[in-house]
Design an enzyme around this catalytic site. Structure first.
Site, mmCIF file in Angstrom:
data_model
loop_
_atom_site.group_PDB
_atom_site.id
_atom_site.type_symbol
_atom_site.label_atom_id
_atom_site.label_comp_id
_atom_site.label_asym_id
_atom_site.label_seq_id
_atom_site.Cartn_x
_atom_site.Cartn_y
_atom_site.Cartn_z
ATOM 1 N N ASP A 1 0.831 -1.205 0.000
ATOM 2 C CA ASP A 1 0.000 0.000 0.000
ATOM 3 C C ASP A 1 0.870 1.261 0.000
ATOM 4 O O ASP A 1 1.879 1.323 0.714
ATOM 5 C CB ASP A 1 -0.867 -0.037 1.273
ATOM 6 C CG ASP A 1 -2.003 0.962 1.242
ATOM 7 O OD1 ASP A 1 -2.828 0.898 0.329
ATOM 8 O OD2 ASP A 1 -2.052 1.824 2.152
ATOM 9 N N GLU B 1 2.162 -0.017 -4.794
ATOM 10 C CA GLU B 1 1.103 0.912 -5.221
ATOM 11 C C GLU B 1 1.701 2.306 -5.345
ATOM 12 O O GLU B 1 2.199 2.856 -4.364
ATOM 13 C CB GLU B 1 -0.044 0.933 -4.215
ATOM 14 C CG GLU B 1 -1.199 1.788 -4.726
ATOM 15 C CD GLU B 1 -2.102 2.385 -3.645
ATOM 16 O OE1 GLU B 1 -3.239 2.738 -3.958
ATOM 17 O OE2 GLU B 1 -1.647 2.513 -2.489
HETATM 18 C C1 NOJ Z 1 -4.484 2.962 -0.821
HETATM 19 C C2 NOJ Z 1 -5.589 1.976 -0.734
HETATM 20 O O1 NOJ Z 1 -5.736 1.343 -1.976
HETATM 21 C C3 NOJ Z 1 -6.816 2.720 -0.293
HETATM 22 O O2 NOJ Z 1 -7.977 1.941 -0.394
HETATM 23 C C4 NOJ Z 1 -6.580 3.199 1.113
HETATM 24 O O3 NOJ Z 1 -7.679 3.974 1.547
HETATM 25 C C5 NOJ Z 1 -5.310 4.039 1.204
HETATM 26 N N1 NOJ Z 1 -4.223 3.446 0.496
HETATM 27 C C6 NOJ Z 1 -4.864 4.184 2.617
HETATM 28 O O4 NOJ Z 1 -4.346 2.965 3.081
#
Ligand code: NOJ
Ligand code: MG
Length: 553
Positions: free
Chosen positions: A216, A279
């Site tokens: 993440d 990500e």
């Molecule tokens: C990215 C995640 O994909 C999203 O769903 C989340 O709210 C934020 N990061 C915070 O962790």
């Protein structure tokens, strides 16, 4: 039998290395709350996923990535982790998890977990301890600062979910930093104890057989040591996401973050054949750095460019070419069409173009990641105000930023709640589920599901589609055309991005056999010198042996 002479030996040595599973394979993202409920509580769970494994095998995917399943107060639906080595009761138990891994492995399906190392929940024991006081041994595991001279936040940094990124802690008179909700305090990755603790958690899951992690917000993990203010964004448009008022140059994408990522990679690399995905929402040119200076970063820095690109042939052609050009030597590409944070592709580009988008995703060079439900054309579902769940929508309402609409339950058939649950679903299903669901599409050889099936099967069948080179063909108007080729074969892909029919013309020597139309009704047609495309149609053609096509200049 002929003996292998020196020439044969040399050939053996120059043969390209065997592709890795995640290079050849297709990844499928499951939002666990919404895939399949097994215990009537209206929320999907691990046992539900396990019961649907045969569906995934039949679809032909190689790995599932499951969004967070750890214990969590669910302020951000699991992206607020309270224990990195447990399973939330809603989703089941560790025994359920082990059973899922065992059954997936028996079917040759890999399981990728979501790792959320940038922040924890404020209920995580680490934060509870850190918050106990300035002298707490865990204090420095998070990011604390004294107030500014006026008592306000220490600087102008903004939360992605609205407002200041600093939360005041009355007890100690200090602020802590949170890139997302105030209940998601950021960990301090400059503290080696934090790295060690997260690395341990990773090993816990790697030892249990997970195939890797999707990490993440990996580009958020370090912030400026000097806590400098972020500069204003000169291109900010009033009425847009307020987070974009500033350019997050001191809070994201720091050069130093690559050291942290190399640390995660090292943990993963201690196990054979595991995968690290990052990500990252950055322009494609910036993704190159996330492979690591020595390819010691993420194996796959997620490429989200298709989520935002203008949906035209020229813009997409330009994007693919830019991305291909920016890749570091040895860096493997990847493409994403949807996820749990962004509008569904069928709603973004329209239902007619969603099929073209599917053919695009599954015929590009690089690992494709599908989002659950895309294979049946799920849409972004309008959520009535009284049913809103997403904290982002609650914090920053009315701007269309809410994510509930892309997280609605998977409709498996036309029975009540689409067989997703026998309870009350946590989010409403699309009202069209009685007509559009897995079962109804299974019964039709022209459905979106049939198309995804065929695309994945062809990708598996023809090495050139997964591992081959990509070459753009010069074209104009609404036509996007390219080839995928390896030593043995070449597939020509022609996509009509428009809603008028068109004729794609090639030299007469270009001949072949039509493999698949996005309407699933033309397989086997002979092609010679031209490909006719209906409105919103894409077509893949296996060129006859020896046929060559002039590439774009
Ligand atoms: C990215 C995640 O994909 C999203 O769903 C989340 O709210 C934020 N990061 C915070 O962790
Ligand atoms: Mg359940």
């Amino acid at each position: 039998m002929a003996k292998a002479g020196p020439a044969a030996k040399a050939a053996l040595h120059t043969r390209p290395e065997e592709p890795l599973w995640w290079q050849k394979g297709v990844i499928y993202q499951i939002y666990p709350r919404s895939f399949q409920d097994s215990d009537r509580d209206g929320v999907g769970d691990l046992e539900g996923i396990r019961r649907r494994l045969d569906y995934l095998v039949d679809l032909g995917v190689d790995a599932i990535w499951i969004s967070p399943i750890y214990p969590s107060p669910m302020a951000d639906f699991g992206y607020d982790v309270a224990d990195y080595t447990g399973i939330h009761k809603l989703f089941g138990s560790l025994a359920d998890f082990d059973r899922l891994i065992a059954d997936a492995t028996a079917r040759n399906l890999k399981v990728i977990l979501d790792l959320v190392p940038n922040h924890t929940s404020d209920q995580h024991p680490w934060f509870v301890e850190a918050r106990a006081g300035k002298k707490s041994p865990k204090r420095d595991w998070y990011i604390w600062r004294d107030p500014a001279a006026d008592g306000g936040p220490p600087n102008n940094w903004l939360s992605e979910f609205g407002g200041s990124a600093w939360e005041y802690d009355k007890k100690s008179g200090q602020y802590y930093y949170h890139a997302f909700l105030a209940s998601q305090p950021d960990l301090n990755w400059r503290n080696p104890q934090v790295a060690a603790a997260i690395h341990d958690a990773m090993r816990f899951w790697l030892d249990r057989g997970v195939a890797g992690f999707r990490v993440d917000v990996i580009w958020h993990m370090l912030k400026d040591k000097g806590f400098r203010d972020n500069p204003p964004n000169p291109d900010f448009i009033e009425g847009r996401n307020p987070y974009q008022r500033l350019l997050p140059v001191h809070t994201t994408d720091l050069d130093e973050v690559h050291g942290v990522i190399a640390g995660l990679r090292k943990v993963v690399d201690a196990y054979p054949d595991r995968l690290l995905i990052g990500e990252i929402y950055l322009p494609v040119e910036r993704l190159a750095a996330y492979y690591g200076a020595n390819l010691d970063g993420a194996h796959l820095p997620f490429n989200f460019a298709l989520l935002e690109v203008e949906w035209s042939a020229s813009a997409i052609a330009d994007l693919i070419a830019r991305y291909e050009k920016s890749l570091p030597s040895g860096g493997w590409p990847n493409w994403v069409l949807g996820n749990h944070d962004r509008p569904r592709v069928a709603s973004r580009v329209g239902e007619d173009q969603a099929r073209v988008a599917a053919m695009l995703l599954l015929s590009l060079r690089g690992t494709p990641t599908l989002y659950y439900g895309e294979e049946i054309g799920m849409r972004t579902v309008p959520i009535p105000a009284d049913k809103v769940q997403d904290p982002f929508e609650k914090n920053v309402p009315g701007l269309g930023l809410g994510r509930d609409g892309v997280r609605t339950p998977m409709p498996w058939d036309g029975s009540p709640n689409g067989a997703f649950t026998h309870g009350t679903p946590w989010l409403p299903l699309d009202t069209e589920f009685p007509e559009t669901n897995v079962q109804s599409q299974r019964n039709s050889s022209h459905s979106m599901l049939a198309l995804y099936h065929a695309l994945i099967r062809l990708r598996r069948l023809h090495n050139c589609l997964s591992m081959g080179d990509w070459r753009l063909i010069a074209c104009s108007g609404t036509l996007l055309a390219y080839t995928r080729m390896d030593r043995d074969s070449t597939v020509l892909v022609t996509l009509n991005l428009g809603d008028e029919p068109l004729l794609a013309t090639f030299p007469p020597s270009v001949t072949g056999r039509l493999l698949l139309s996005t309407f699933c009704d033309r397989d086997g047609e002979r092609v010679a010198g031209e490909v006719s495309l209906r409105a919103n149609e894409g077509v893949m053609v296996m060129l006859d042996a020896g046929v060559e096509l002039p590439a774009a200049g």
